[in-house]
Design a protein around this motif. Structure first.
Motif, PDB file in Angstrom:
ATOM      1  N   GLY A 229     -49.271  25.125 -56.225  1.00 28.74           N
ATOM      2  CA  GLY A 229     -50.587  25.521 -55.745  1.00 28.74           C
ATOM      3  C   GLY A 229     -50.862  25.098 -54.321  1.00 28.74           C
ATOM      4  N   GLU A 230     -50.178  24.083 -53.865  1.00 26.72           N
ATOM      5  CA  GLU A 230     -50.214  23.682 -52.458  1.00 26.72           C
ATOM      6  C   GLU A 230     -48.854  23.113 -52.094  1.00 26.72           C
TER       7      GLU A 230
ATOM      8  N   ASP B  49     -54.333  28.371 -57.509  1.00 22.06           N
ATOM      9  CA  ASP B  49     -53.915  26.981 -57.682  1.00 22.06           C
ATOM     10  C   ASP B  49     -52.503  26.872 -58.248  1.00 22.06           C
ATOM     11  N   HIS B  50     -51.850  28.022 -58.438  1.00 20.89           N
ATOM     12  CA  HIS B  50     -50.448  28.041 -58.877  1.00 20.89           C
ATOM     13  C   HIS B  50     -49.524  28.679 -57.843  1.00 20.89           C
ATOM     14  N   ILE B  51     -50.076  29.427 -56.920  1.00 22.08           N
ATOM     15  CA  ILE B  51     -49.222  30.131 -55.949  1.00 22.08           C
ATOM     16  C   ILE B  51     -49.594  29.841 -54.500  1.00 22.08           C
TER      17      ILE B  51
ATOM     18  N   ILE C  82     -38.199  28.911 -56.668  1.00 21.49           N
ATOM     19  CA  ILE C  82     -39.593  28.740 -57.063  1.00 21.49           C
ATOM     20  C   ILE C  82     -39.859  29.636 -58.269  1.00 21.49           C
ATOM     21  N   LEU C  83     -40.475  29.071 -59.297  1.00 25.49           N
ATOM     22  CA  LEU C  83     -40.884  29.819 -60.483  1.00 25.49           C
ATOM     23  C   LEU C  83     -42.406  29.846 -60.543  1.00 25.49           C
ATOM     24  N   LEU C  84     -42.971  31.008 -60.811  1.00 25.37           N
ATOM     25  CA  LEU C  84     -44.424  31.174 -60.907  1.00 25.37           C
ATOM     26  C   LEU C  84     -44.786  31.743 -62.272  1.00 25.37           C
TER      27      LEU C  84
ATOM     28  N   ASN D 253     -54.207  19.591 -60.900  1.00 28.19           N
ATOM     29  CA  ASN D 253     -52.994  20.366 -61.176  1.00 28.19           C
ATOM     30  C   ASN D 253     -51.765  19.475 -61.204  1.00 28.19           C
ATOM     31  N   TYR D 254     -50.744  19.949 -61.916  1.00 28.00           N
ATOM     32  CA  TYR D 254     -49.397  19.438 -61.770  1.00 28.00           C
ATOM     33  C   TYR D 254     -48.497  20.567 -61.297  1.00 28.00           C
ATOM     34  N   ILE D 255     -47.749  20.304 -60.234  1.00 32.87           N
ATOM     35  CA  ILE D 255     -46.645  21.161 -59.817  1.00 32.87           C
ATOM     36  C   ILE D 255     -45.386  20.519 -60.390  1.00 32.87           C
ATOM     37  N   TRP D 256     -44.592  21.305 -61.105  1.00 32.28           N
ATOM     38  CA  TRP D 256     -43.419  20.726 -61.760  1.00 32.28           C
ATOM     39  C   TRP D 256     -42.213  20.795 -60.834  1.00 32.28           C
TER      40      TRP D 256
END
Length: 254
Positions: free
Chosen positions: A30-31, A57-59, A49-51, A12-15
């Motif tokens: 996601g983490e 794995d995104h929240i 935070i934007l979802l 994953n990438y968290i932006w």
């Protein structure tokens, strides 16, 4: 606005978006631990935070991030997403004061029924709907829905930076070349990706214009892509061609 893909989980990438004043926005955490480390390392303050959708794995990191202090959490209307302070829908605008940013919300169902994207600050934050040279699996939507969502994204300005949520680019490129082996732009992008991954560098973000030139799921009307679909038993209509591509990618191993 600075934009950084923060690696998390398996691929994953968290932006992480932030300004020079040290105010930050996080997309699809996601983490929590990788984002906490990135914020500390850069001396940043989390402001929002934007979802994009409900998959864990995104929240999965939202609760732990909020334990440091409350910030607004924007998300689609979906009972499977917790900690939301503002549910958003198609056409809504998300305005964040610090860092100064405004995003337009697009509903893009297909991967999930409630998936959304955020467009703003020169970025397309598209979660798991559009990947570089690929697209998301259809867990809850139909091929018709997903194709409509991808068409909608493809119509956006080409200079937008595509910020998708997984490092799938190399594998997607290998599949794309089986569909369009003569595509010179695709060959150039695959070589660029190879060089980046050899240096353990992210392949994202990427210009949407590059995706329009290289991504078979955005090119179902291209002659070579249509010919590939015909050889693989797809009917003449666009949705059937897209469905054939997606089914072949689901089985692709290389």
């Amino acid at each position: 606005m600075h934009v950084v893909p923060v690696p998390a989980l398996a691929d994953n990438y968290i932006w992480l978006l932030y300004d020079d004043a040290g105010d930050a926005i996080v997309v699809d955490p996601g983490e929590a631990a990788p984002i906490e480390a990135a914020l500390d390392r850069r001396g940043l303050r989390l402001r929002a935070i934007l979802l994009t959708h409900h998959h864990n794995d995104h929240i999965g990191g939202v609760a732990d991030l909020l334990a440091h202090g409350p910030v607004p959490v924007y998300a689609p209307r979906d009972e499977r997403i917790g900690h939301v302070t503002q549910a958003v829908a198609d056409g809504d605008e998300v305005t964040i004061a610090q860092p100064s940013a405004r995003f337009r919300v697009l509903e893009i169902p297909g991967h999930t029924r409630s998936h959304i994207a955020y467009v703003g600050a020169g970025m397309l934050l598209c979660g798991d709907t559009l990947f570089s040279m690929g697209c998301g699996r259809l867990f809850e939507g139909t091929p018709q829905q997903m194709l409509a969502s991808l068409d909608r994204l493809a119509d956006l300005p080409g200079e937008l930076k595509v910020c998708c949520a997984h490092e799938y680019t190399a594998a997607n490129g290998r599949f794309a070349q089986t569909v369009e082996p003569a595509n010179a732009a695709l060959a150039q992008r695959v070589e660029q990706v190879r060089a980046l991954r050899e240096q353990a560098q992210p392949t994202l973000p990427v210009a949407l214009a590059t995706e329009r030139a290289t991504n078979p799921f955005l090119r179902v009307d291209n002659h070579d892509v249509a010919q590939w679909c015909t050889r693989h038993g797809a009917a003449a209509d666009r949705v059937s061609r897209f469905a054939a591509l997606r089914a072949a990618k689901d089985e692709f191993r290389a």
